[in-house]
Design a protein around this motif. Sequence first.
Motif, mmCIF file in Angstrom:
data_model
loop_
_atom_site.group_PDB
_atom_site.id
_atom_site.type_symbol
_atom_site.label_atom_id
_atom_site.label_comp_id
_atom_site.label_asym_id
_atom_site.label_seq_id
_atom_site.Cartn_x
_atom_site.Cartn_y
_atom_site.Cartn_z
ATOM 1 N N SER A 3 1.920 1.227 -0.875
ATOM 2 C CA SER A 3 2.169 1.871 -2.177
ATOM 3 C C SER A 3 2.737 2.813 -2.690
ATOM 4 O O SER A 3 3.106 3.293 -2.073
ATOM 5 N N PRO A 4 3.440 2.466 -4.234
ATOM 6 C CA PRO A 4 4.306 3.472 -5.060
ATOM 7 C C PRO A 4 4.005 4.482 -5.256
ATOM 8 O O PRO A 4 2.586 4.402 -5.233
ATOM 9 N N ILE A 5 4.429 5.635 -5.467
ATOM 10 C CA ILE A 5 4.116 6.404 -5.831
ATOM 11 C C ILE A 5 4.760 7.184 -6.864
ATOM 12 O O ILE A 5 6.075 6.875 -6.993
ATOM 13 N N GLN A 6 4.466 8.056 -7.531
ATOM 14 C CA GLN A 6 5.293 8.743 -8.959
ATOM 15 C C GLN A 6 4.453 9.421 -9.233
ATOM 16 O O GLN A 6 3.359 10.806 -9.615
ATOM 17 N N SER A 7 5.287 11.071 -8.445
ATOM 18 C CA SER A 7 4.822 12.510 -8.479
ATOM 19 C C SER A 7 6.489 13.444 -7.859
ATOM 20 O O SER A 7 7.031 12.682 -7.198
ATOM 21 N N PRO A 8 6.263 14.307 -9.470
ATOM 22 C CA PRO A 8 7.345 15.580 -9.384
ATOM 23 C C PRO A 8 7.259 15.891 -7.819
ATOM 24 O O PRO A 8 8.706 16.575 -7.285
ATOM 25 N N LYS A 9 6.367 16.633 -7.078
ATOM 26 C CA LYS A 9 6.091 16.860 -5.963
ATOM 27 C C LYS A 9 5.983 17.070 -4.755
ATOM 28 O O LYS A 9 6.877 17.562 -3.510
ATOM 29 N N ILE A 10 6.203 15.277 -4.984
ATOM 30 C CA ILE A 10 6.538 14.638 -3.673
ATOM 31 C C ILE A 10 7.360 13.782 -3.306
ATOM 32 O O ILE A 10 8.189 13.440 -3.942
ATOM 33 N N LYS A 11 8.334 14.193 -1.394
ATOM 34 C CA LYS A 11 9.827 13.346 -1.693
ATOM 35 C C LYS A 11 8.799 12.198 -0.098
ATOM 36 O O LYS A 11 7.529 12.048 0.106
ATOM 37 N N ALA A 12 8.678 10.584 -0.521
ATOM 38 C CA ALA A 12 8.924 9.627 -0.702
ATOM 39 C C ALA A 12 10.173 9.268 1.138
ATOM 40 O O ALA A 12 10.785 9.171 -0.191
ATOM 41 N N GLN A 13 9.101 8.526 1.750
ATOM 42 C CA GLN A 13 10.500 7.889 2.328
ATOM 43 C C GLN A 13 9.862 7.390 3.311
ATOM 44 O O GLN A 13 8.846 7.071 3.565
ATOM 45 N N LEU A 14 10.886 6.010 3.147
ATOM 46 C CA LEU A 14 10.034 4.352 3.715
ATOM 47 C C LEU A 14 10.198 4.782 5.257
ATOM 48 O O LEU A 14 11.093 4.913 5.493
ATOM 49 N N TRP A 15 8.735 4.734 6.079
ATOM 50 C CA TRP A 15 8.766 3.828 7.750
ATOM 51 C C TRP A 15 9.676 2.426 7.483
ATOM 52 O O TRP A 15 9.881 2.276 8.431
ATOM 53 N N PHE A 16 8.724 1.722 7.138
ATOM 54 C CA PHE A 16 9.170 0.481 7.001
ATOM 55 C C PHE A 16 8.481 -0.447 6.316
ATOM 56 O O PHE A 16 7.972 -0.155 5.720
ATOM 57 N N LYS A 17 8.186 -1.511 6.383
ATOM 58 C CA LYS A 17 8.425 -2.344 5.289
ATOM 59 C C LYS A 17 7.430 -3.562 6.150
ATOM 60 O O LYS A 17 7.498 -3.831 6.934
ATOM 61 N N ASP A 18 6.056 -4.093 5.335
ATOM 62 C CA ASP A 18 5.059 -4.966 6.368
ATOM 63 C C ASP A 18 4.846 -5.751 5.131
ATOM 64 O O ASP A 18 4.332 -5.939 4.312
ATOM 65 N N GLY A 19 4.863 -6.740 6.361
ATOM 66 C CA GLY A 19 4.417 -8.267 6.005
ATOM 67 C C GLY A 19 3.211 -8.882 5.931
ATOM 68 O O GLY A 19 1.800 -7.851 5.722
ATOM 69 N N PHE A 20 2.259 -9.604 5.498
ATOM 70 C CA PHE A 20 0.978 -10.012 5.511
ATOM 71 C C PHE A 20 -0.094 -11.361 6.348
ATOM 72 O O PHE A 20 1.084 -12.066 6.918
ATOM 73 N N SER A 21 -0.796 -10.713 7.077
ATOM 74 C CA SER A 21 -1.204 -12.362 7.779
ATOM 75 C C SER A 21 -2.824 -12.226 7.677
ATOM 76 O O SER A 21 -3.418 -11.804 7.258
ATOM 77 N N VAL A 22 -3.074 -13.677 7.541
ATOM 78 C CA VAL A 22 -4.404 -14.537 7.865
ATOM 79 C C VAL A 22 -4.942 -14.486 9.296
ATOM 80 O O VAL A 22 -4.258 -14.085 10.063
ATOM 81 N N VAL A 23 -6.219 -13.471 9.060
ATOM 82 C CA VAL A 23 -7.135 -13.073 10.442
ATOM 83 C C VAL A 23 -8.857 -13.589 9.841
ATOM 84 O O VAL A 23 -9.377 -14.101 8.611
ATOM 85 N N TYR A 24 -9.143 -14.348 11.214
ATOM 86 C CA TYR A 24 -9.845 -14.826 11.117
ATOM 87 C C TYR A 24 -10.601 -15.070 12.489
ATOM 88 O O TYR A 24 -9.805 -14.413 13.726
ATOM 89 N N ASN A 25 -11.751 -15.560 12.568
ATOM 90 C CA ASN A 25 -11.963 -15.942 13.995
ATOM 91 C C ASN A 25 -12.856 -17.153 14.328
ATOM 92 O O ASN A 25 -12.292 -17.939 13.794
ATOM 93 N N LYS A 26 -11.479 -17.629 15.465
ATOM 94 C CA LYS A 26 -11.102 -18.831 15.337
ATOM 95 C C LYS A 26 -11.517 -19.497 16.399
ATOM 96 O O LYS A 26 -11.816 -21.056 16.992
ATOM 97 N N ARG A 27 -13.079 -18.765 16.986
ATOM 98 C CA ARG A 27 -14.720 -20.304 17.489
ATOM 99 C C ARG A 27 -15.038 -20.234 16.403
ATOM 100 O O ARG A 27 -15.572 -21.420 16.277
ATOM 101 N N LEU A 28 -14.737 -19.876 14.760
ATOM 102 C CA LEU A 28 -15.479 -20.587 13.634
ATOM 103 C C LEU A 28 -14.974 -21.862 12.788
ATOM 104 O O LEU A 28 -15.324 -22.309 12.011
ATOM 105 N N ILE A 29 -13.335 -21.054 13.091
ATOM 106 C CA ILE A 29 -12.659 -21.723 12.252
ATOM 107 C C ILE A 29 -11.880 -22.149 12.934
ATOM 108 O O ILE A 29 -10.984 -21.617 13.779
#
Length: 295
Positions: free
Chosen positions: A148-174
């Motif tokens: 998530s983004p941050i706003q702080s005058p004291k901190i330097k932020a460097q992008l490591w990677f962009k992450d997507g999203f996945s649905v996770v489920y128990n395949k025995r049940l659904i």
Amino acid sequence: MELRHLKYFLAVAEELNFTKASEKLFISQPPLSRQIAELEEELQAKLFIRNNKKVELTEAGKYFEKEVKSIFQDLERISVKTKKIGENVSGEFRIAYISSIYSSTISELIKHLKLQFPYVSFKLFEVSTTKQIDALEQSKIELGIIRSPIQSPKIKAQLWFKDGFSVVYNKRLIRIDSEKEIPNLKEETFVFFNKDYAPHYHEVLLELCAFYGFTPKIIHEANNINSIVQLVKNGLGISIVPSNIAKNNQDTELAFIELKKVNLKTDVSIITLKEDDSEITKTAVDFLLNKSGSH
């Protein structure tokens, strides 16, 4: 003029009472009065107005108090910085991360740093984004990994990677055969991150569900991604987790479907103090950035 003169002056300036100031400094009053008199003589300026009823700062005294406080703040900053430089040889280096990005890369980072700096004690902490920012600003950690983004005058932020999203489920049940079936999940129960613990992330998950046309039935919340995955495995519901989790999870009972239709990703960033130019920090950041392709 010595540092003790300045400390004595500040004590009297804060208390505006020689008796209270001498008690605070654990010295008797006559030596304190003598030290202040010596300071005034050296400066050739009266710092205090004294009478039987009260002690007040003169205009010169007010100016001197402000400048002396600034000197002590600089000394504190210099001391902290000196300590940091010293920790390149020995000492402690603390790294914080959020649960949803832990992977073998972080273990590899610690091994790499131990080889480079054998006398340093490296410590890992799982800490929420908000608490990481506070800890870094207060120099309680040296490096953080957040989402998530941050706003702080004291901190330097460097992008490591962009992450997507996945649905996770128990395949025995659904059973979910493809992303096309995601809108049908509106009848399912969900396990989500706690709103107060990770407000930005919680909002992103609601946005994702809205994109697929439904509001999730959230029946359980947790503060840790591993807890969420375990609850899904135990049949308490399904969840939406960062795709990075899917790549690092080998559990045969779980299945993941990446949400590719929605163009929504989160930034995973490496955070350090802007003024931190230590060799350890630079080595750690460089290692992670060179590993960003593995995510």
